[in-house]
Design a protein around this motif. Structure first.
Motif, PDB file in Angstrom:
ATOM      1  N   ALA A 141       0.976   0.461 -10.993  1.00  0.00           N
ATOM      2  CA  ALA A 141       0.748  -0.582  -9.986  1.00  0.00           C
ATOM      3  C   ALA A 141       0.689  -1.959 -10.636  1.00  0.00           C
ATOM      4  N   GLY A 142       0.127  -2.030 -11.832  1.00  0.00           N
ATOM      5  CA  GLY A 142       0.092  -3.297 -12.555  1.00  0.00           C
ATOM      6  C   GLY A 142       1.487  -3.803 -12.883  1.00  0.00           C
ATOM      7  N   LEU A 190       0.770  -1.241   0.000  1.00  0.00           N
ATOM      8  CA  LEU A 190       0.000   0.000   0.000  1.00  0.00           C
ATOM      9  C   LEU A 190       0.804   1.296   0.000  1.00  0.00           C
ATOM     10  N   PRO A 191       1.985   1.393   0.666  1.00  0.00           N
ATOM     11  CA  PRO A 191       2.639   2.692   0.803  1.00  0.00           C
ATOM     12  C   PRO A 191       2.853   3.459  -0.490  1.00  0.00           C
ATOM     13  N   GLY A 192       3.335   2.783  -1.536  1.00  0.00           N
ATOM     14  CA  GLY A 192       3.577   3.476  -2.790  1.00  0.00           C
ATOM     15  C   GLY A 192       2.322   4.034  -3.428  1.00  0.00           C
ATOM     16  N   LEU A 193       1.164   3.418  -3.117  1.00  0.00           N
ATOM     17  CA  LEU A 193      -0.097   3.880  -3.680  1.00  0.00           C
ATOM     18  C   LEU A 193      -0.668   5.073  -2.918  1.00  0.00           C
ATOM     19  N   LEU A 194      -0.193   5.311  -1.692  1.00  0.00           N
ATOM     20  CA  LEU A 194      -0.783   6.349  -0.844  1.00  0.00           C
ATOM     21  C   LEU A 194      -0.044   7.678  -0.906  1.00  0.00           C
ATOM     22  N   ILE A 195       1.137   7.713  -1.495  1.00  0.00           N
ATOM     23  CA  ILE A 195       1.917   8.952  -1.489  1.00  0.00           C
ATOM     24  C   ILE A 195       1.148  10.093  -2.148  1.00  0.00           C
ATOM     25  N   GLU A 196       0.638   9.868  -3.340  1.00  0.00           N
ATOM     26  CA  GLU A 196      -0.088  10.933  -4.038  1.00  0.00           C
ATOM     27  C   GLU A 196      -1.437  11.254  -3.381  1.00  0.00           C
ATOM     28  N   PRO A 197      -2.270  10.269  -3.014  1.00  0.00           N
ATOM     29  CA  PRO A 197      -3.537  10.588  -2.348  1.00  0.00           C
ATOM     30  C   PRO A 197      -3.367  11.353  -1.035  1.00  0.00           C
ATOM     31  N   LEU A 198      -2.406  10.951  -0.204  1.00  0.00           N
ATOM     32  CA  LEU A 198      -2.195  11.649   1.068  1.00  0.00           C
ATOM     33  C   LEU A 198      -1.625  13.049   0.833  1.00  0.00           C
ATOM     34  N   HIS A 199      -0.756  13.174  -0.144  1.00  0.00           N
ATOM     35  CA  HIS A 199      -0.221  14.492  -0.493  1.00  0.00           C
ATOM     36  C   HIS A 199      -1.337  15.418  -0.966  1.00  0.00           C
ATOM     37  N   TRP A 227      -6.831  -0.257  -7.709  1.00  0.00           N
ATOM     38  CA  TRP A 227      -8.176   0.022  -8.233  1.00  0.00           C
ATOM     39  C   TRP A 227      -9.050   0.669  -7.164  1.00  0.00           C
ATOM     40  N   ILE A 228      -8.948   0.177  -5.933  1.00  0.00           N
ATOM     41  CA  ILE A 228      -9.740   0.760  -4.846  1.00  0.00           C
ATOM     42  C   ILE A 228      -9.324   2.203  -4.585  1.00  0.00           C
ATOM     43  N   VAL A 229      -8.006   2.455  -4.553  1.00  0.00           N
ATOM     44  CA  VAL A 229      -7.527   3.824  -4.308  1.00  0.00           C
ATOM     45  C   VAL A 229      -7.993   4.772  -5.399  1.00  0.00           C
ATOM     46  N   GLU A 230      -7.934   4.320  -6.646  1.00  0.00           N
ATOM     47  CA  GLU A 230      -8.295   5.210  -7.754  1.00  0.00           C
ATOM     48  C   GLU A 230      -9.792   5.454  -7.837  1.00  0.00           C
ATOM     49  N   HIS A 231     -10.621   4.466  -7.487  1.00  0.00           N
ATOM     50  CA  HIS A 231     -12.064   4.592  -7.667  1.00  0.00           C
ATOM     51  C   HIS A 231     -12.829   4.878  -6.378  1.00  0.00           C
ATOM     52  N   HIS A 232     -12.239   4.520  -5.222  1.00  0.00           N
ATOM     53  CA  HIS A 232     -12.983   4.679  -3.972  1.00  0.00           C
ATOM     54  C   HIS A 232     -12.177   5.336  -2.866  1.00  0.00           C
ATOM     55  N   ASP A 233     -11.048   5.965  -3.181  1.00  0.00           N
ATOM     56  CA  ASP A 233     -10.210   6.642  -2.197  1.00  0.00           C
ATOM     57  C   ASP A 233      -9.330   5.623  -1.461  1.00  0.00           C
ATOM     58  N   TRP A 234      -8.423   6.142  -0.625  1.00  0.00           N
ATOM     59  CA  TRP A 234      -7.430   5.289   0.010  1.00  0.00           C
ATOM     60  C   TRP A 234      -7.950   4.595   1.263  1.00  0.00           C
ATOM     61  N   ARG A 235      -8.979   5.130   1.917  1.00  0.00           N
ATOM     62  CA  ARG A 235      -9.466   4.540   3.168  1.00  0.00           C
ATOM     63  C   ARG A 235     -10.028   3.122   2.978  1.00  0.00           C
ATOM     64  N   PRO A 236     -10.863   2.873   1.987  1.00  0.00           N
ATOM     65  CA  PRO A 236     -11.314   1.491   1.778  1.00  0.00           C
ATOM     66  C   PRO A 236     -10.169   0.522   1.502  1.00  0.00           C
ATOM     67  N   ALA A 237      -9.100   1.018   0.899  1.00  0.00           N
ATOM     68  CA  ALA A 237      -7.944   0.152   0.655  1.00  0.00           C
ATOM     69  C   ALA A 237      -7.289  -0.254   1.975  1.00  0.00           C
ATOM     70  N   ALA A 238      -7.174   0.705   2.902  1.00  0.00           N
ATOM     71  CA  ALA A 238      -6.589   0.389   4.206  1.00  0.00           C
ATOM     72  C   ALA A 238      -7.459  -0.610   4.967  1.00  0.00           C
ATOM     73  N   VAL A 239      -8.778  -0.449   4.881  1.00  0.00           N
ATOM     74  CA  VAL A 239      -9.692  -1.383   5.544  1.00  0.00           C
ATOM     75  C   VAL A 239      -9.552  -2.778   4.934  1.00  0.00           C
ATOM     76  N   THR A 240      -9.382  -2.858   3.636  1.00  0.00           N
ATOM     77  CA  THR A 240      -9.202  -4.148   2.969  1.00  0.00           C
ATOM     78  C   THR A 240      -7.990  -4.889   3.509  1.00  0.00           C
ATOM     79  N   VAL A 241      -6.897  -4.161   3.696  1.00  0.00           N
ATOM     80  CA  VAL A 241      -5.687  -4.769   4.238  1.00  0.00           C
ATOM     81  C   VAL A 241      -5.928  -5.257   5.663  1.00  0.00           C
ATOM     82  N   SER A 242      -6.616  -4.453   6.463  1.00  0.00           N
ATOM     83  CA  SER A 242      -6.900  -4.824   7.848  1.00  0.00           C
ATOM     84  C   SER A 242      -7.709  -6.115   7.922  1.00  0.00           C
ATOM     85  N   VAL A 243      -8.738  -6.200   7.103  1.00  0.00           N
ATOM     86  CA  VAL A 243      -9.584  -7.390   7.099  1.00  0.00           C
ATOM     87  C   VAL A 243      -8.797  -8.614   6.629  1.00  0.00           C
ATOM     88  N   ALA A 244      -7.964  -8.441   5.609  1.00  0.00           N
ATOM     89  CA  ALA A 244      -7.174  -9.563   5.091  1.00  0.00           C
ATOM     90  C   ALA A 244      -6.254 -10.135   6.160  1.00  0.00           C
TER      91      ALA A 244
END
Length: 452
Positions: free
Chosen positions: A296-297, A57-66, A186-203
């Protein structure tokens, strides 16, 4: 007349020479054809995959958090560097804790901490909270799930095929990247970064029951000898003072030349993989106009070939001299990084595909020979010593994760970081060649002094 197959070696055995170990009935020996060590390795593989989710996740969050909080890339990179540093510094203590309390308990607790850190990230409003959740909590949890975990499982459950098993378990991290990275991007681009973090937590939480129900600490727990041995090994008595043992192993190891060479090469390994490519490749590609999902791909494709390369490296480690393998791996990695700035473009071109395949095969191919060298020089303390070597890997990764962001803020591009990392790989190749083979007459335990 031959009856059945050996539980430990897979070879046919006579009924009067069964060596399946105490406590295993004849009915059980007839029913089981695959040694239990392989199922333990499978659970370990799946567990590391679950822990690897947050590392994607870290590399995907740099731009959204910025963009959302206005935090500089250096600030975000600092949080990533804390995560990477703690990932490494926790590993040797986690290996000692596994000897004290058992693998299953330590791993289950670690996955829970990862889930808590990832889940709490969604509530943060300040940069220090990012450092606490993403850096400290997830760093501590993932550090307990580090490659020292794989080394501990391999050392306890296998005497044969150790290189191959190490390669397979190391590849689990890449498999986690392969599974999670396209989904998370895909989650970060279409639904923001928070759902992506929740996905990792659940996994991470989903893996906990599998660990608790299926993982076992030692072959003696199920009445077996390690795979590849006909002699059952008694389960060692838990020794108190896990932290003291981890520190003692470090103090003994630092008096030997191979430790410093292995730590130095592995620091460069971390700097040029987790610290550089995993953290900064996506934003660097985005700087050249490449969509985040495409970048990311490409990282996910690195994960595909990393699995192939790491398993192959384990196979090679069982057959060739480990230090020469390391020199080849670092040399090839340095060459590939030198070419990368010329390959970044708005779209994916064939030369970039070639780089991804080439670099992916080399991503963590360094791990099996590094573990083999630790085992050769440090015997029964090898898993803990490797934990300290892994700490240097993560310190190197942490420095480049931070300095890479600072360099991007200062120079407006990542080019200088790519070139410097390529030069560092050349240094690592030379350091690997300096490591000498251990003399056969040396005792199995850590030596008082060891030639470089």
């Amino acid at each position: 007349m031959l009856r059945g197959v050996s539980q430990t070696t897979g070879r046919p055995i006579h009924p009067e020479s069964s060596s399946a170990g105490p406590g295993l009935s004849a009915e059980s020996r007839g029913r089981r054809r695959i040694h239990r060590a392989w199922s333990v390795a499978a659970v370990t593989f799946v567990t590391i995959i679950g822990a690897a989710g947050f590392a994607s996740l870290p590399g995907l969050l740099i731009e959204p958090l910025h963009g959302e909080f206005g935090w500089s890339r250096g600030t975000i990179g600092f949080a990533a560097s804390v995560n990477l540093a703690l990932y490494g510094l926790t590993a040797p203590f986690a290996a000692a804790l596994m000897d004290r309390f058992g693998i299953r308990k330590v791993v289950a607790c670690a996955l829970t901490v990862i889930a808590a850190g990832a889940g709490l990230t969604v509530f943060m409003t300040a940069a220090w909270q990012l450092v606490l959740c993403w850096g400290v909590l997830v760093g501590l949890g993932s550090g307990s799930m580090a490659l020292a975990f794989a080394a501990t499982v391999t050392n306890r459950w296998f005497t044969a095929r150790r290189g191959l098993v190490t390669g397979i378990l190391t590849a689990a991290g890449a498999s986690g990247q392969l599974v999670f990275l396209p989904l998370l991007s895909w989650i970060v681009e279409h639904h923001d970064w928070r759902p992506a973090a929740v996905t990792v937590s659940v996994a991470a939480l989903v893996v906990v029951p599998f660990v608790w129900l299926l993982l076992r600490d030692h072959p003696a727990d199920v009445g077996l000898a390690p795979y590849g041995s006909d002699t059952p090994v008694p389960k060692p008595v838990p020794a108190p003072g896990a932290a003291r043992r981890a520190v003692r192993a470090l103090l003994d190891a630092v008096r030997t030349g191979p430790f410093w060479l292995l730590a130095g090469t592995f620091a460069i390994c971390g700097a040029t993989t987790n610290g550089l490519v995993k953290t900064h490749f996506v934003p660097a590609a985005h700087d050249h106009g490449m969509p985040m999902t495409a970048a990311a791909g490409l990282l996910a494709v690195i994960g595909v070939f990393d699995v192939v390369g790491t398993i192959a490296s384990g196979w090679f480690t069982d057959r060739f001299e480990a230090r020469r393998l390391l020199a080849v791996y670092y040399g090839l990695r340095g060459i590939s990084l030198m070419f990368l700035p010329m390959l970044l473009a708005p779209s994916v071109q064939p030369p970039m595909v070639f780089f991804i395949v080439f670099y992916g095969l080399d991503w963590v191919a360094t791990v099996p020979p590094t573990i083999a060298l630790c085992r050769e020089h440090y015997g029964e303390d090898s898993a803990i010593v490797f934990g300290w070597v892994l700490a240097s890997h993560q310190v190197g990764a942490a420095l480049v994760a931070f300095l890479g962001g600072v360099a991007r803020d200062a120079f407006g591009s990542y080019d200088v970081v790519w070139y410097a990392s390529g030069a560092l790989c050349a240094v690592a190749a030379l350091m690997a060649l300096v490591i000498r083979r251990r003399r056969p007459r040396t005792a199995a335990r850590l030596p008082e002094a060891n030639p470089v």
